[in-house]
Design a protein around this motif. Structure first.
Motif, mmCIF file in Angstrom:
data_model
loop_
_atom_site.group_PDB
_atom_site.id
_atom_site.type_symbol
_atom_site.label_atom_id
_atom_site.label_comp_id
_atom_site.label_asym_id
_atom_site.label_seq_id
_atom_site.Cartn_x
_atom_site.Cartn_y
_atom_site.Cartn_z
ATOM 1 N N LEU A 127 38.601 6.707 58.504
ATOM 2 C CA LEU A 127 39.334 6.984 57.436
ATOM 3 C C LEU A 127 40.336 7.318 58.003
ATOM 4 C CD1 LEU A 127 38.982 5.914 54.606
ATOM 5 C CD2 LEU A 127 37.772 8.133 53.738
ATOM 6 N N LEU A 128 40.453 8.232 58.591
ATOM 7 C CA LEU A 128 42.071 8.404 58.418
ATOM 8 C C LEU A 128 43.208 7.616 59.087
ATOM 9 C CD1 LEU A 128 41.649 12.286 59.103
ATOM 10 C CD2 LEU A 128 41.850 10.964 56.288
ATOM 11 N N PRO A 129 42.695 7.575 60.624
ATOM 12 C CA PRO A 129 43.955 5.504 60.234
ATOM 13 C C PRO A 129 44.356 4.724 59.683
ATOM 14 C CG PRO A 129 41.835 7.092 61.986
ATOM 15 C CD PRO A 129 41.658 7.064 60.879
ATOM 16 N N ILE A 130 43.403 4.863 58.817
ATOM 17 C CA ILE A 130 43.964 3.749 57.560
ATOM 18 C C ILE A 130 44.688 4.395 55.916
ATOM 19 C CG2 ILE A 130 41.913 2.311 57.786
ATOM 20 C CD1 ILE A 130 40.738 2.717 55.441
ATOM 21 N N ALA A 131 44.347 5.567 56.239
ATOM 22 C CA ALA A 131 45.104 6.335 55.148
ATOM 23 C C ALA A 131 46.970 6.248 55.043
ATOM 24 C CB ALA A 131 44.593 8.130 55.530
ATOM 25 N N ALA A 132 47.100 6.646 53.652
ATOM 26 C CA ALA A 132 48.767 7.189 53.750
ATOM 27 C C ALA A 132 49.040 8.442 53.864
ATOM 28 C CB ALA A 132 49.668 6.320 52.532
ATOM 29 N N LEU A 133 48.149 8.878 53.348
ATOM 30 C CA LEU A 133 48.088 10.577 53.667
ATOM 31 C C LEU A 133 46.980 10.971 53.339
ATOM 32 C CD1 LEU A 133 50.086 13.467 53.576
ATOM 33 C CD2 LEU A 133 50.180 12.877 50.601
ATOM 34 N N VAL A 134 47.133 12.617 54.272
ATOM 35 C CA VAL A 134 45.255 13.483 53.921
ATOM 36 C C VAL A 134 46.087 14.861 53.763
ATOM 37 C CG1 VAL A 134 45.619 14.042 56.480
ATOM 38 C CG2 VAL A 134 43.240 14.641 55.705
ATOM 39 N N THR A 135 45.022 14.969 53.161
ATOM 40 C CA THR A 135 45.580 16.445 52.285
ATOM 41 C C THR A 135 45.215 18.020 52.318
ATOM 42 O OG1 THR A 135 44.402 16.330 50.563
ATOM 43 C CG2 THR A 135 47.100 15.655 50.486
ATOM 44 N N PRO A 136 44.230 18.421 53.952
ATOM 45 C CA PRO A 136 44.007 19.351 53.767
ATOM 46 C C PRO A 136 44.162 20.571 53.636
ATOM 47 C CG PRO A 136 45.290 18.570 56.038
ATOM 48 C CD PRO A 136 45.335 17.764 55.450
ATOM 49 N N ASN A 137 43.727 21.660 53.033
ATOM 50 C CA ASN A 137 43.980 22.866 52.861
ATOM 51 C C ASN A 137 43.894 23.518 54.854
ATOM 52 O OD1 ASN A 137 41.150 24.682 53.454
ATOM 53 N ND2 ASN A 137 40.852 24.018 51.812
ATOM 54 N N ILE A 138 44.086 24.998 54.829
ATOM 55 C CA ILE A 138 43.861 25.856 56.303
ATOM 56 C C ILE A 138 43.062 25.536 57.205
ATOM 57 C CG2 ILE A 138 44.357 27.907 57.699
ATOM 58 C CD1 ILE A 138 46.973 26.844 55.838
ATOM 59 N N ALA A 139 41.941 25.712 56.264
ATOM 60 C CA ALA A 139 40.335 25.985 56.544
ATOM 61 C C ALA A 139 39.872 24.530 57.114
ATOM 62 C CB ALA A 139 39.172 26.339 55.392
ATOM 63 N N GLU A 140 40.594 23.900 56.055
ATOM 64 C CA GLU A 140 39.831 22.109 56.872
ATOM 65 C C GLU A 140 41.005 21.545 57.957
ATOM 66 O OE1 GLU A 140 38.698 21.131 52.242
ATOM 67 O OE2 GLU A 140 40.716 20.478 52.310
ATOM 68 N N ALA A 141 42.337 21.997 57.298
ATOM 69 C CA ALA A 141 43.384 21.483 58.725
ATOM 70 C C ALA A 141 42.746 22.054 60.417
ATOM 71 C CB ALA A 141 44.746 21.901 58.549
ATOM 72 N N GLN A 142 42.279 23.316 60.156
ATOM 73 C CA GLN A 142 41.440 23.858 61.730
ATOM 74 C C GLN A 142 40.384 23.479 62.226
ATOM 75 O OE1 GLN A 142 42.884 28.915 61.385
ATOM 76 N NE2 GLN A 142 40.804 27.776 59.764
#
Length: 270
Positions: A127-142
């Motif tokens: 999914l992320l390779p076809i996305a324009a943007l991903v919006t994680p918070n700190i926990a998700e980004a970890q």
């Protein structure tokens, strides 16, 4: 009129998920549509139960939307299983969907886990390779970066790693506990800070859903990514500053008119 599709879970209390997305997209001047990934029994304090849509039924929902009203942007929210994630990615590739914004909802604000481990792998691979943007918070980004994030320098390293590994721009939100409300946008390995301030409002349920939906709405209207992010942050700040308290007689439409007034002041022609 521009259009946007939310693919996410339903929040029975109306503060997050599909309900928040539809309200946000509407108030940001686009026609809002939905494909429901799951029903949840929840309120602002917790999630009591989750009933997933079947992959076939989710596919039908997405197909019916794209066949009739092609979205100018797509926001992806809560997707709890790898099977549902795969269906979404396959259908969006099939339709050559544009302006895809992914809010990787892994854990609810209340602490309830909303995404299984196998779904995280599917998210990153398909999914992320076809996305324009991903919006994680700190926990998700970890989780997405495999890094520990303790300071703003760590945010930059993690955002660059997600950008490089997943191939999409990253808006890493720092407001949960790392800084005031400063978010970091990374694309093409370049970073830009969007400064904000923490607003002391206890009614913060659904702010992540609202931010990502506002970004998608602004992308649908043709704004560039940086402008869409800034407008979305201003929108969320305006919502928090309005201090809506449903327990003291303020009606949802009072809040809606207040936000519309704010956007009129910003010069939103829609």
């Amino acid at each position: 009129m521009k259009t946007a599709l939310s693919v996410a879970g339903s929040d029975s209390s109306g503060g997050a998920g599909i309900q928040a997305d539809l309200k946000t997209m509407t108030l940001n001047g686009v026609y809002a549509m939905s494909a429901v990934t799951a029903l949840t029994a929840q309120n602002t304090t917790g999630v009591a139960g989750i009933l997933e849509a079947s992959p076939d039924f989710l596919k039908q929902q997405i197909d019916m939307v794209f066949a009739d009203i092609f979205p100018d942007a797509v926001k992806i929210g809560m997707v709890s299983s790898a099977e549902l994630m795969a269906v979404i990615a396959e259908r969006l590739v099939f339709y050559r969907a544009r302006n895809i914004v992914v809010d990787p909802v892994m854990v609810a604000t209340s602490g309830s886990r909303l995404m299984r481990t196998d779904a995280v792998a599917e998210l990153m691979e398909k999914l992320l390779p076809i996305a324009a943007l991903v919006t994680p918070n700190i926990a998700e980004a970890q989780v997405l970066s495999g890094m520990e994030i303790r300071k703003e320098e760590d945010m930059e390293k993690a955002a660059r790693k997600i950008n490089r590994d997943c191939g999409c721009a990253v808006l890493l939100k720092g407001g949960h506990n790392l800084n005031e409300a400063n978010d970091l946008l990374c694309r093409n390995n370049e970073v830009k800070w969007f400064m904000g301030r923490r607003i002391q409002n206890p009614n913060s349920h659904g702010t992540g859903c609202t931010l990502s939906s506002a970004i998608a709405a602004n992308l649908a209207k043709g704004f560039g990514l940086e402008t869409a992010v800034r407008r979305a942050k201003d929108y969320v700040s305006g919502a928090l500053e309005a201090m809506l308290d449903l327990g003291k007689g303020a009606g949802p439409m009072d809040h809606a008119f207040d936000l519309n007034s704010r956007f009129a002041e910003m010069g939103d022609e829609s």
